[in-house]
Motif scaffolding. Sequence first.
Motif, PDB file in Angstrom:
ATOM      1  N   GLY A   2       0.935  -1.036  -0.154  1.00 56.52           N
ATOM      2  CA  GLY A   2       0.043  -0.093  -0.123  1.00 56.52           C
ATOM      3  C   GLY A   2       0.767   1.240   0.005  1.00 56.52           C
ATOM      4  N   SER A  19      -4.445   1.140  -0.092  1.00 56.28           N
ATOM      5  CA  SER A  19      -4.200  -0.558  -0.108  1.00 56.28           C
ATOM      6  C   SER A  19      -5.378  -1.217  -0.386  1.00 56.28           C
ATOM      7  N   ASP A  64      -2.344  -4.094   8.294  1.00 58.33           N
ATOM      8  CA  ASP A  64      -2.333  -5.066   7.366  1.00 58.33           C
ATOM      9  C   ASP A  64      -1.953  -6.626   7.642  1.00 58.33           C
TER      10      ASP A  64
END
Length: 245
Positions: A2, A19, A64
């Motif tokens: 991202g 992202s 993430d």
Amino acid sequence: MGRIVLDKADGVATITVDSPEVKNGLTPEMGRELVAVCEDVDADPQIGAAVVKGAAGTFCSGADRRRWQPGADQAEDETYRNSGAVYQAFVRVGKLAVPTIAAVRGAAVGAGLNLALATDLRIVAEDARLLAGFLRIGLHPGGGFFTLAGRTAGREATAAMGLFSQEIDGRRAVEIGLAWAAVPDAEVEETAHRLAAGPAKDPALAREAVRSFRTELGPPGIGWEAAVEFERATQMWSQRRRNSS
């Protein structure tokens, strides 16, 4: 991986978490990019307001998961620095020299909710999903969540979201004081930018006004940066414990 995208127009900086393959989950690198973008905004005297949003119709899903290692030794130097990069990005957004608005579409979950709460004001989609959800997955809250939520929604709502993992939509967020307005999804970013256009007309005044606003209103209790560190050791413990169970 991202990225953080910065656009400037008519005195408004638009900061986009981009992202979309992981619903705008944050990596440590993105945290560092976010800090750098904030430095850029502060250094530009023509900017009088900022809007923080996510790409592709959602705000931010938190960390993430491709990079998240809850079972790793959280005190190991690189792991500690990487999680700190995300946390400090929230703090840096909260210290931007201009008034800030989060334009929340889709979901703001975990660290993503912290990012939304880091701003001065929130415009949310009526059907947005707002969830702290830390305890739901066996983790202690991080990023100073209790301080952030408590300064907007108050003790009761912060307990419901932070201790009991209650999810709310945009309409409920407005009812409890977590957001200023809930609008149809397609109108969120337009509404945020329309509000941002006001202070953007006079950047010097906007910067002085927001400095006074934050100095006078707090948050109360322990400071935000202290809250980040206060929560962090227990969150590290919970990450290790979660992985071993």
